[in-house]
Write a protein that holds these residues in place. Structure first.
Motif, PDB file in Angstrom:
ATOM      1  N   ALA A 139       0.823  -1.210   0.000  1.00  0.00           N
ATOM      2  CA  ALA A 139       0.000   0.000   0.000  1.00  0.00           C
ATOM      3  C   ALA A 139       0.858   1.262   0.000  1.00  0.00           C
ATOM      4  CB  ALA A 139      -0.931   0.009   1.211  1.00  0.00           C
ATOM      5  N   ASP A 140       2.010   1.215   0.668  1.00  0.00           N
ATOM      6  CA  ASP A 140       2.906   2.365   0.719  1.00  0.00           C
ATOM      7  C   ASP A 140       4.301   1.875   1.105  1.00  0.00           C
ATOM      8  OD1 ASP A 140       2.965   2.093   3.586  1.00  0.00           O
ATOM      9  OD2 ASP A 140       1.118   3.242   3.689  1.00  0.00           O
ATOM     10  N   LYS A 141       5.259   2.783   1.148  1.00  0.00           N
ATOM     11  CA  LYS A 141       6.646   2.386   1.426  1.00  0.00           C
ATOM     12  C   LYS A 141       6.812   1.807   2.821  1.00  0.00           C
ATOM     13  CE  LYS A 141       8.193   6.951   3.060  1.00  0.00           C
ATOM     14  NZ  LYS A 141       9.159   8.039   2.894  1.00  0.00           N
ATOM     15  N   ARG A 142       5.993   2.261   3.755  1.00  0.00           N
ATOM     16  CA  ARG A 142       6.065   1.753   5.123  1.00  0.00           C
ATOM     17  C   ARG A 142       5.797   0.254   5.188  1.00  0.00           C
ATOM     18  NH1 ARG A 142       1.299   3.847   8.915  1.00  0.00           N
ATOM     19  NH2 ARG A 142       0.222   2.756   7.254  1.00  0.00           N
ATOM     20  N   GLU A 143       4.836  -0.190   4.389  1.00  0.00           N
ATOM     21  CA  GLU A 143       4.421  -1.589   4.454  1.00  0.00           C
ATOM     22  C   GLU A 143       5.498  -2.553   3.959  1.00  0.00           C
ATOM     23  OE1 GLU A 143       1.611  -2.687   6.011  1.00  0.00           O
ATOM     24  OE2 GLU A 143       1.620  -0.580   6.570  1.00  0.00           O
ATOM     25  N   ILE A 144       6.482  -2.043   3.227  1.00  0.00           N
ATOM     26  CA  ILE A 144       7.563  -2.909   2.755  1.00  0.00           C
ATOM     27  C   ILE A 144       8.285  -3.540   3.940  1.00  0.00           C
ATOM     28  CG2 ILE A 144       9.749  -3.001   1.493  1.00  0.00           C
ATOM     29  CD1 ILE A 144       8.693  -0.602  -0.172  1.00  0.00           C
TER      30      ILE A 144
END
Length: 198
Positions: free
Chosen positions: A49-54
């Motif tokens: 969903a976004d870079k954080r979720e990586i």
């Protein structure tokens, strides 16, 4: 034409770790991560969903493992034994590569309130899965919640210990030893004092 590479999630994780370490989390864009990984931004957003979720990929698997391991414990097993089964199953999902990844993720999370909040949400989701499965076994939500809290504390504390340690000790051993120590400590703290009036 979109570029396709095998193990896109792994490539994105490695790229994100490199860039977060080099530039900081806030200064790193999703586009930069995708480029470093040799993928398109569209591919990144198909996966996350976004870079954080990586950094938090695998949460759904952890929740599923925690829930199913408690439920798969033998019918005659105590709630604590079922919890031990769940923690062992969570630990067995980690490879030596995860140890190195954990070493790299920890300082990145420590610098970002956003990532710390997200890490707390992941921890809470695992605790909720344990509590729900243990409550179904025991019929007591409060006891299940207390056990789940001990289990999550043992799992995360044990993981942190394993990540920074040099010894080649399996994560399972570190976590279950920590659980035993917590259970004994809580039991001792709740036991009546020898000098207390009865």
């Amino acid at each position: 034409m979109a570029r396709w590479e095998p193990d896109a999630r792994g490539r994105l994780l490695r790229a994100a770790l490199e860039l977060f370490a080099e530039r900081g989390y806030d200064a790193t864009t999703a586009a930069a991560i995708a480029e470093r990984a040799g993928l398109t931004k569209t591919t990144l957003f198909r996966q996350f969903a976004d870079k954080r979720e990586i950094l938090f990929q695998g949460q759904a698997d952890s929740v599923r493992v925690a829930d199913s391991a408690v439920r798969a414990a033998p019918a005659g097993a105590s709630a604590l034994e079922a919890l031990r089964e769940a923690l062992a199953a969570l630990c067995d999902g980690h490879t030596p590569d995860h140890r190195d990844t954990g070493r790299r993720i920890a300082p990145i999370v420590a610098t970002s309130p956003e990532l710390q909040e997200r890490a707390g949400a992941k921890r809470a989701s695992i605790a909720a899965a344990l509590q729900g499965a243990l409550a179904d076994r025991t019929g007591d939500v409060d006891v299940a919640g207390a056990l789940a809290d001990l289990g999550v504390r043992a799992y995360y504390g044990g993981f942190d210990e394993w990540v920074v340690g040099d010894e080649d000790v399996p994560l399972r051993e570190v976590v279950l030893t920590r659980l035993d120590r917590l259970v004994a400590g809580v039991g001792g703290a709740l036991a009546p004092s020898a000098g207390r009036r009865r």
